[in-house]
Design a protein around this motif. Structure first.
Motif, PDB file in Angstrom:
ATOM      1  N   PRO A  39       0.789  -1.231   0.000  1.00  0.00           N
ATOM      2  CA  PRO A  39       0.000   0.000   0.000  1.00  0.00           C
ATOM      3  C   PRO A  39       0.822   1.282   0.000  1.00  0.00           C
ATOM      4  CG  PRO A  39      -0.203  -1.139   2.099  1.00  0.00           C
ATOM      5  CD  PRO A  39       0.549  -2.044   1.184  1.00  0.00           C
ATOM      6  N   ALA A  40       2.060   1.216   0.442  1.00  0.00           N
ATOM      7  CA  ALA A  40       2.902   2.415   0.468  1.00  0.00           C
ATOM      8  C   ALA A  40       3.523   2.717  -0.894  1.00  0.00           C
ATOM      9  CB  ALA A  40       3.997   2.263   1.517  1.00  0.00           C
ATOM     10  N   ALA A  41       3.359   1.823  -1.862  1.00  0.00           N
ATOM     11  CA  ALA A  41       3.986   2.001  -3.174  1.00  0.00           C
ATOM     12  C   ALA A  41       3.352   3.116  -3.997  1.00  0.00           C
ATOM     13  CB  ALA A  41       3.941   0.705  -3.961  1.00  0.00           C
ATOM     14  N   GLY A  42       2.157   3.541  -3.639  1.00  0.00           N
ATOM     15  CA  GLY A  42       1.496   4.606  -4.373  1.00  0.00           C
ATOM     16  C   GLY A  42       0.076   4.238  -4.732  1.00  0.00           C
ATOM     17  N   THR A  43      -0.625   5.202  -5.265  1.00  0.00           N
ATOM     18  CA  THR A  43      -2.018   4.999  -5.646  1.00  0.00           C
ATOM     19  C   THR A  43      -2.263   5.469  -7.063  1.00  0.00           C
ATOM     20  OG1 THR A  43      -2.719   7.146  -4.818  1.00  0.00           O
ATOM     21  CG2 THR A  43      -2.831   5.311  -3.272  1.00  0.00           C
ATOM     22  N   LEU A  44      -3.300   4.949  -7.635  1.00  0.00           N
ATOM     23  CA  LEU A  44      -3.790   5.368  -8.945  1.00  0.00           C
ATOM     24  C   LEU A  44      -5.095   6.095  -8.694  1.00  0.00           C
ATOM     25  CD1 LEU A  44      -3.696   5.162 -12.077  1.00  0.00           C
ATOM     26  CD2 LEU A  44      -4.937   3.001 -11.825  1.00  0.00           C
ATOM     27  N   ALA A  45      -5.243   7.285  -9.217  1.00  0.00           N
ATOM     28  CA  ALA A  45      -6.471   8.069  -9.027  1.00  0.00           C
ATOM     29  C   ALA A  45      -7.258   8.108 -10.332  1.00  0.00           C
ATOM     30  CB  ALA A  45      -6.126   9.484  -8.581  1.00  0.00           C
ATOM     31  N   ILE A  46      -8.523   7.715 -10.246  1.00  0.00           N
ATOM     32  CA  ILE A  46      -9.411   7.671 -11.408  1.00  0.00           C
ATOM     33  C   ILE A  46     -10.606   8.590 -11.126  1.00  0.00           C
ATOM     34  CG2 ILE A  46     -10.861   6.172 -12.818  1.00  0.00           C
ATOM     35  CD1 ILE A  46      -8.424   4.638 -12.894  1.00  0.00           C
ATOM     36  N   PRO A  47     -10.998   9.444 -12.074  1.00  0.00           N
ATOM     37  CA  PRO A  47     -12.192  10.265 -11.850  1.00  0.00           C
ATOM     38  C   PRO A  47     -13.388   9.370 -11.493  1.00  0.00           C
ATOM     39  CG  PRO A  47     -11.058  10.995 -13.821  1.00  0.00           C
ATOM     40  CD  PRO A  47     -10.390   9.708 -13.383  1.00  0.00           C
ATOM     41  N   ALA A  48     -14.180   9.817 -10.539  1.00  0.00           N
ATOM     42  CA  ALA A  48     -15.286   9.009 -10.024  1.00  0.00           C
ATOM     43  C   ALA A  48     -16.255   8.579 -11.118  1.00  0.00           C
ATOM     44  CB  ALA A  48     -16.022   9.773  -8.920  1.00  0.00           C
ATOM     45  N   ASP A  49     -16.586   9.460 -12.050  1.00  0.00           N
ATOM     46  CA  ASP A  49     -17.538   9.083 -13.102  1.00  0.00           C
ATOM     47  C   ASP A  49     -16.944   8.044 -14.049  1.00  0.00           C
ATOM     48  OD1 ASP A  49     -15.772  10.997 -14.107  1.00  0.00           O
ATOM     49  OD2 ASP A  49     -17.264  11.914 -15.413  1.00  0.00           O
ATOM     50  N   ALA A  50     -15.656   8.117 -14.337  1.00  0.00           N
ATOM     51  CA  ALA A  50     -15.010   7.121 -15.192  1.00  0.00           C
ATOM     52  C   ALA A  50     -14.960   5.766 -14.487  1.00  0.00           C
ATOM     53  CB  ALA A  50     -13.612   7.572 -15.574  1.00  0.00           C
ATOM     54  N   PHE A  51     -14.697   5.761 -13.195  1.00  0.00           N
ATOM     55  CA  PHE A  51     -14.658   4.526 -12.429  1.00  0.00           C
ATOM     56  C   PHE A  51     -16.047   3.885 -12.392  1.00  0.00           C
ATOM     57  CE2 PHE A  51     -14.504   1.951  -8.517  1.00  0.00           C
ATOM     58  CZ  PHE A  51     -13.382   1.190  -8.792  1.00  0.00           C
ATOM     59  N   ALA A  52     -17.073   4.695 -12.204  1.00  0.00           N
ATOM     60  CA  ALA A  52     -18.448   4.174 -12.194  1.00  0.00           C
ATOM     61  C   ALA A  52     -18.791   3.541 -13.545  1.00  0.00           C
ATOM     62  CB  ALA A  52     -19.431   5.285 -11.851  1.00  0.00           C
ATOM     63  N   SER A  53     -18.378   4.162 -14.639  1.00  0.00           N
ATOM     64  CA  SER A  53     -18.620   3.595 -15.971  1.00  0.00           C
ATOM     65  C   SER A  53     -17.877   2.279 -16.152  1.00  0.00           C
ATOM     66  CB  SER A  53     -18.180   4.579 -17.054  1.00  0.00           C
ATOM     67  OG  SER A  53     -18.967   5.735 -17.016  1.00  0.00           O
ATOM     68  N   PHE A  54     -16.646   2.215 -15.653  1.00  0.00           N
ATOM     69  CA  PHE A  54     -15.843   0.993 -15.714  1.00  0.00           C
ATOM     70  C   PHE A  54     -16.533  -0.144 -14.958  1.00  0.00           C
ATOM     71  CE2 PHE A  54     -12.516  -1.502 -13.463  1.00  0.00           C
ATOM     72  CZ  PHE A  54     -12.005  -2.177 -14.559  1.00  0.00           C
ATOM     73  N   ILE A  55     -16.976   0.115 -13.743  1.00  0.00           N
ATOM     74  CA  ILE A  55     -17.645  -0.905 -12.937  1.00  0.00           C
ATOM     75  C   ILE A  55     -18.939  -1.356 -13.612  1.00  0.00           C
ATOM     76  CG2 ILE A  55     -18.800  -1.354 -10.729  1.00  0.00           C
ATOM     77  CD1 ILE A  55     -15.713  -1.350 -10.623  1.00  0.00           C
ATOM     78  N   GLN A  56     -19.691  -0.416 -14.165  1.00  0.00           N
ATOM     79  CA  GLN A  56     -20.937  -0.769 -14.861  1.00  0.00           C
ATOM     80  C   GLN A  56     -20.642  -1.665 -16.062  1.00  0.00           C
ATOM     81  OE1 GLN A  56     -23.997  -0.306 -13.853  1.00  0.00           O
ATOM     82  NE2 GLN A  56     -24.824  -1.352 -15.629  1.00  0.00           N
ATOM     83  N   ALA A  57     -19.590  -1.369 -16.800  1.00  0.00           N
ATOM     84  CA  ALA A  57     -19.235  -2.192 -17.955  1.00  0.00           C
ATOM     85  C   ALA A  57     -18.852  -3.598 -17.518  1.00  0.00           C
ATOM     86  CB  ALA A  57     -18.089  -1.538 -18.713  1.00  0.00           C
ATOM     87  N   ILE A  58     -18.147  -3.734 -16.410  1.00  0.00           N
ATOM     88  CA  ILE A  58     -17.778  -5.056 -15.900  1.00  0.00           C
ATOM     89  C   ILE A  58     -19.014  -5.841 -15.502  1.00  0.00           C
ATOM     90  CG2 ILE A  58     -16.658  -6.255 -13.978  1.00  0.00           C
ATOM     91  CD1 ILE A  58     -14.498  -4.081 -14.069  1.00  0.00           C
ATOM     92  N   ARG A  59     -19.935  -5.189 -14.849  1.00  0.00           N
ATOM     93  CA  ARG A  59     -21.145  -5.876 -14.375  1.00  0.00           C
ATOM     94  C   ARG A  59     -22.019  -6.371 -15.516  1.00  0.00           C
ATOM     95  NH1 ARG A  59     -22.542  -1.830  -9.370  1.00  0.00           N
ATOM     96  NH2 ARG A  59     -21.093  -2.810  -7.916  1.00  0.00           N
ATOM     97  N   THR A  60     -21.941  -5.744 -16.668  1.00  0.00           N
ATOM     98  CA  THR A  60     -22.791  -6.133 -17.794  1.00  0.00           C
ATOM     99  C   THR A  60     -22.097  -7.116 -18.743  1.00  0.00           C
ATOM    100  OG1 THR A  60     -22.116  -4.198 -19.071  1.00  0.00           O
ATOM    101  CG2 THR A  60     -24.096  -3.979 -17.701  1.00  0.00           C
ATOM    102  N   GLN A  61     -20.947  -7.636 -18.380  1.00  0.00           N
ATOM    103  CA  GLN A  61     -20.181  -8.562 -19.222  1.00  0.00           C
ATOM    104  C   GLN A  61     -20.574 -10.013 -19.012  1.00  0.00           C
ATOM    105  OE1 GLN A  61     -17.862  -7.820 -21.632  1.00  0.00           O
ATOM    106  NE2 GLN A  61     -18.577  -5.741 -21.307  1.00  0.00           N
ATOM    107  N   ASP A  62     -21.819 -10.323 -19.032  1.00  0.00           N
ATOM    108  CA  ASP A  62     -22.247 -11.730 -18.851  1.00  0.00           C
ATOM    109  C   ASP A  62     -22.547 -12.403 -20.133  1.00  0.00           C
ATOM    110  OD1 ASP A  62     -21.981 -11.881 -16.111  1.00  0.00           O
ATOM    111  OD2 ASP A  62     -23.968 -11.042 -15.770  1.00  0.00           O
TER     112      ASP A  62
END
Length: 62
Positions: A39-62
């Protein structure tokens, strides 16, 4: 360096590979992502709306 973020792991990170996961923390304008093994190696920051779109796309991949 400790942070005040509310880091959480995926519910799929249990079992033998429980430490081989990413963690996410919501922030006001973005989502922070880090490696749970280092966890001390660093973080990646993604805009909240882009992350929400990414998660939605994953959920619809059935």
């Amino acid at each position: 360096m400790p942070t005040l973020d509310n880091w959480r792991k995926s519910s799929y990170s249990g079992g033998n590979d429980g430490n081989n996961c990413v963690e996410v923390a919501p922030r006001p304008t973005h989502i922070a992502i880090r490696d749970s093994k280092d966890p001390a190696a660093g973080t990646l920051a993604i805009p909240a709306d882009a992350f929400a779109s990414f998660i939605q796309a994953i959920r619809t991949q059935d």
